[in-house]
Scaffold this active site. Sequence first.
Site, short mmCIF file in Angstrom:
data_model
loop_
_atom_site.label_atom_id
_atom_site.label_comp_id
_atom_site.label_asym_id
_atom_site.label_seq_id
_atom_site.Cartn_x
_atom_site.Cartn_y
_atom_site.Cartn_z
N GLU A 122 34.28 36.61 50.13
CA GLU A 122 34.60 35.43 50.94
C GLU A 122 35.88 34.77 50.44
O GLU A 122 36.52 35.23 49.49
CB GLU A 122 33.44 34.42 50.88
CG GLU A 122 32.52 34.49 52.09
CD GLU A 122 33.20 34.09 53.38
OE1 GLU A 122 34.37 33.63 53.35
OE2 GLU A 122 32.57 34.21 54.45
N GLU B 36 30.77 36.01 61.42
CA GLU B 36 30.30 35.18 60.31
C GLU B 36 30.56 33.70 60.57
O GLU B 36 29.75 32.85 60.21
CB GLU B 36 30.99 35.61 59.01
CG GLU B 36 30.46 34.95 57.74
CD GLU B 36 31.18 33.65 57.36
OE1 GLU B 36 30.73 32.98 56.40
OE2 GLU B 36 32.20 33.31 58.01
N GLU B 37 31.70 33.42 61.17
CA GLU B 37 32.10 32.02 61.34
C GLU B 37 31.16 31.25 62.26
O GLU B 37 31.02 30.03 62.11
CB GLU B 37 33.53 31.94 61.88
CG GLU B 37 34.60 32.51 60.94
CD GLU B 37 34.76 31.69 59.67
OE1 GLU B 37 34.10 30.65 59.52
OE2 GLU B 37 35.56 32.12 58.81
N ASP C 156 40.59 34.33 54.69
CA ASP C 156 39.19 34.19 55.13
C ASP C 156 39.01 34.89 56.47
O ASP C 156 39.19 34.29 57.52
CB ASP C 156 38.84 32.71 55.26
CG ASP C 156 37.42 32.49 55.72
OD1 ASP C 156 36.57 33.37 55.46
OD2 ASP C 156 37.14 31.45 56.36
N HIS D 17 40.62 27.65 56.89
CA HIS D 17 40.28 27.34 58.28
C HIS D 17 41.41 26.61 59.01
O HIS D 17 41.16 25.79 59.90
CB HIS D 17 38.99 26.52 58.36
CG HIS D 17 37.76 27.35 58.21
ND1 HIS D 17 36.48 26.83 58.34
CD2 HIS D 17 37.58 28.68 57.94
CE1 HIS D 17 35.59 27.79 58.15
NE2 HIS D 17 36.23 28.92 57.91
N HIS E 14 33.87 39.88 56.58
CA HIS E 14 33.84 39.61 58.03
C HIS E 14 35.27 39.58 58.56
O HIS E 14 36.17 39.04 57.92
CB HIS E 14 33.09 38.31 58.35
CG HIS E 14 33.74 37.06 57.85
ND1 HIS E 14 34.65 36.34 58.58
CD2 HIS E 14 33.60 36.39 56.67
CE1 HIS E 14 35.04 35.26 57.90
NE2 HIS E 14 34.42 35.27 56.72
#
Length: 572
Positions: free
Chosen positions: A262, A235-236, A201, A338, A189
Amino acid sequence: MDETNFLLRQRGAPPKPGFDRHNEFKNGSSLNDDKKKGSSDDGRALDGISVYLLLIIFYGFIVFFINFRQNNSFPTPKFIGDPQNSVTDFIEERVRKNLNEFMKLGPRVTGSAANLKAKDLILKTIEEIRVGATEPHQIEVDNQIVDGDFAIDFLVGHLTSVYKNINNIIVNFSRKDNPSNHSVLVNCHYDTFLDSPGGSDDTVSCCVMLEMLRSFSQHTEPFKNNIIFLFNGAEENILQASHGFITKHPWGKTIKAFVNLEATGAGGWEVVFQTGPENPWLIRSYIESVKYPSASVFNQEIFQTGKIPGDTDFRIFRDYGNLAGLDIAHIKNGYVYHTKNDLPRYIQPGSIQRGGENLMNLVETLVSSPQLVNPGPEKHGTMVFFDFIGYFMVSYPMRMAVILNLGISSLFLLTIFRKIVGYNSSEIKGFVYVRELVMAVIFLLLSWTLIIITCVVIALLLTMLGREMSWFTNTLNLIWLYILPSITIVLTLHWILRKTYYKSTNGWQVDGIFYDGNMLLWVMLLVTLTYFKIASAYMVLLWTLFPLLVITRTAKAFKINFKEKPVISVIY
């Protein structure tokens, strides 16, 4: 035979006339007498302090070696223009160049202008690859814009996710002549979490997929089946784009297996942390194909408990596509996950090369496997699998694990039975042995209870001080924060037991009964996990198997004399 050897061997020789096992266990005279008489092997004897030092050195070496192995076992990165490279080689430098272009866009939250620019950048790169592809290959590209909704249980509970105008970039890589109706899906993603540039990520995975597509496009021979590359744009916000693809796109119906990429960190080894459901041929394909393995069924069972606060597109493909696959992620440097620090500089040189080569080999194996179309007997069944520090993989079916686990457990229980009836022990038997074994088990359970309480108290104190994650950026801090205090508490407990309950008991005899009690606890755990078909029982199996194999031989070799200072078996 001197009496020390007699004690260490613990064979089933009959006791001397008038030998009282219970009194002998309590008065501890045998080794004292031997010390007074002297021993020709005294120069080889080890006292308790020496054993503790050996244990510290041994476990310290293991921790050091594993840490060194995980930080220094990367292939040399390949560079553009190196004459030693072939056109089909995976090139880390090209991946990093593409990654840096994405980083210039900043965070790419779904629906943002940066997200749309990332889509255009991917389409531009794919077009360049398509134009330069060799003759046998056909590259079809589709920019899907999709609406939909689905139900999901996630973190806070049951919810319905609704989405509109979500973007997916889909590439169908197939052969020009006689194209197949069966495909392997590779997914990443390109959207990111709020305020995160998403270097690992999941942007690096998208760049790895672009480089893999370029490499495959230069092959002179076509693949047996198709490869579908999915660059999903959402995706998030709870796995929306993957749902839109697998439920709405016609190419989704051709997919027979998938690989999801991922990250919950940056750099390090890429780890297979989920496979299946069932379809053991998938993990077999991984084992047979990759050069640098890293996978464990333990990770899989932990993640699938639902206690980990997160999920991946694996879940969507499994639940809504009825597909089996592999979930692969980078987990090192989890503290950047994140956050605004999820940057390329945390991905060490060679990490991308390692992951790219592994992925290419895996996908080539999957797309060429006859089991992709028809798994046959390999469609069902559970595999136990784990790697040995990245050197090689061990795997075997769950049915074999049941036999192995119960066999080792039975072997140990047989040794306990022989001691109860007096075949293997010259010290105590019958009720006295059972009583002392039960007491040892109670003391060991008390030790583990104190360890848990100690760790909880420390965690609460750190939370009160606002330092609950103070170990996260440097996991070695776990040693000072949790491990050493726990060991100190346990040693204090056993020192008290030595001065009270075992005051007049020989140290080697105490160690022997604690060893039996400790092994009995592990065997009980092994049997319980096996009963519930938990594949991670292999960890307990290893913890019990090797002590059973080496304990007697080690004692013989060193003629260990603990000089009435008991070794605390709970540490083992």
